[in-house]
Design an enzyme around this catalytic site. Structure first.
Site, PDB file in Angstrom:
ATOM      1  N   SER A   1      25.378  70.046  74.881  1.00 46.86           N
ATOM      2  CA  SER A   1      25.262  68.608  75.109  1.00 46.86           C
ATOM      3  C   SER A   1      24.402  68.328  76.342  1.00 46.86           C
ATOM      4  CB  SER A   1      26.669  68.009  75.250  1.00 46.86           C
ATOM      5  OG  SER A   1      26.629  66.596  75.334  1.00 46.86           O
TER       6      SER A   1
ATOM      7  N   ASP B   1      25.222  63.500  64.779  1.00 43.40           N
ATOM      8  CA  ASP B   1      25.637  63.490  66.181  1.00 43.40           C
ATOM      9  C   ASP B   1      25.726  62.050  66.682  1.00 43.40           C
ATOM     10  OD1 ASP B   1      25.870  63.891  68.999  1.00 43.40           O
ATOM     11  OD2 ASP B   1      24.877  65.838  68.784  1.00 43.40           O
TER      12      ASP B   1
ATOM     13  N   HIS C   1      29.217  66.906  67.118  1.00 51.52           N
ATOM     14  CA  HIS C   1      28.699  67.235  68.441  1.00 51.52           C
ATOM     15  C   HIS C   1      29.417  68.401  69.122  1.00 51.52           C
ATOM     16  CE1 HIS C   1      26.505  66.275  72.123  1.00 51.52           C
ATOM     17  NE2 HIS C   1      27.630  66.370  72.788  1.00 51.52           N
TER      18      HIS C   1
END
Length: 395
Positions: free
Chosen positions: A99, A344, A372
């Site tokens: 991320s 996502d 995600h």
């Protein structure tokens, strides 16, 4: 292999608690979980530690040093120290960015590629060249899709959520165990979990617990309030709240972009005020927001409340330096292997593809079968596909 956690503002868990540790060791790497500055064991930021730096302006200036460009400098300092006695061919290392850790990885490729052997990311191709407003318009769209999926899976929660919002409003907010007061708008930020595997279910569980408490006791019990607080509060991770919008800023101010964009969208009109009567439920279910940070959160949680003025000063700051070097990325020679998720909610797929096209030597594993947090929820699958990209070159 150096792991860069998502966030910003979250430290690493102990290696034995991280599902990818064994997979990385099995590939023959040594593993370093690096707490980015201000997190974990790296001098964690809180209202009290910030106060040591002086007034609001000094605190804001200090926090400006906690973005990806500074984290890259930290990484390089650690790398040079750890590899000082290594032979030259072992002085470079690999990094893995989850991320926001992927955002840091692209900054690393921009400014210190000489320290890198290879880069892996999961849900971490940043929105290079996009304004904060463009980012939030994209993520609000995906958030709205996930709300529709939530209410399709749990149609009974259309009435339940509106009823709970009405209850919270009638009580003037709910007193939380930490001392904060949960407002309707605070409650409706629960949707930040919608982009995770199991996220719809976790929100439904909290809604169901609240509804059951009200039916049984006519009030929300402490265990349920504690669970809500754990799901909503950033009091233990203030960097996320204070610097979240700045990760999208280069030579511009965010000016609370998420709040401004959300207020312009029909599905999120509650950002401008409290919900109306329960009679409108069937026509307009209450949509939860996603990972966005709003100014009103600094009125709800005690630790954030102490930082409200600092956060506002940072939101108005125009001088954020550039985080990426487009020229360097276009001639990048370090292999980049990216797991990219079509659905996502936090890192928009279309914008991620624009970024991928700007980085030379970027190869992707793209799927619509993961969300995600797949690195944690589907570790073996993600690692298998990423290393397949590394080990199986295209003819």
């Amino acid at each position: 292999m150096v792991y860069l956690e998502g966030g910003p503002g979250f430290g690493c868990r102990p290696p034995q608690d991280f599902p990818m540790t064994q997979a990385i060791l099995d590939k023959g790497y040594q593993m370093l979980y690096l707490d980015q500055r201000g997190t974990g064991l790296s001098s964690p930021i809180s209202a009290a530690t910030l106060a040591l730096h002086g007034d609001v302006h000094r605190q804001a200036d200090y926090l400006k040093l906690f973005r990806a460009d500074s984290i890259v400098k930290d990484c390089e300092a650690v790398r040079k120290t750890l590899t000082e006695d290594f032979p030259s061919h072992l002085k470079k290392w690999s990094i893995f960015g989850q991320s926001y850790g992927g955002f840091v990885a692209l900054s690393y490729l921009s400014f210190a590629p000489h320290g890198l052997r290879e880069v892996f990311t999961a849900g971490g191709l940043p929105p290079i060249g996009q304004t904060p407003e463009q980012v939030y318009r994209a993520t609000f769209r995906k958030c709205a899709e996930r709300n529709k999926a939530y209410y399709k899976k749990y149609p009974e929660d259309v009435d339940a959520v509106h009823g709970l919002a009405f209850h919270i409003k009638s009580k003037g907010g709910l007193k939380l165990p930490s001392g904060g007061v949960l407002t309707v708008r605070g409650f409706l930020t629960l949707g930040r979990n919608f982009g995770m595997h199991g996220g719809l279910d976790s929100v439904h569980d909290l809604v169901f617990r609240m509804k059951t408490d009200l039916a049984t006791f006519q009030f929300i019990t402490r265990p349920t309030l504690s669970a809500l607080e754990r799901a909503l509060s950033f009091d233990d991770n203030v960097i996320y709240a204070v610097l979240h919008e700045s990760i999208y800023c280069e030579n511009e101010a965010s000016n609370w972009a998420a709040d401004r964009v959300g207020r312009s969208l029909r599905e999120f009109t509650w950002l401008s005020g409290a919900p109306q009567s329960a009679a409108s439920v069937s026509e307009a279910p209450l949509f939860f927001s996603g990972e966005m940070i709003f100014p009103f959160l600094f009125d709800i949680f005690p630790e954030l409340e102490k930082l409200a003025v600092v956060a506002d000063e940072l939101a108005k700051f125009l001088g954020w330096p550039e985080l990426y070097d487009l020229f360097q990325l276009a001639r990048n020679e370090v292999p980049l292997y990216a797991a990219t998720f079509i659905d996502d909610m936090y890192v928009d797929f279309a914008i991620a593809q624009q970024t991928a096209r700007t980085v030379k030597n970027c190869r992707q594993y793209i799927t619509n079968g993961m969300y995600h947090n797949a690195l944690r929820s589907k570790t073996d699958e993600v690692m298998k596909e990423l290393f397949a990209l590394r080990d199986d070159p295209i003819d």
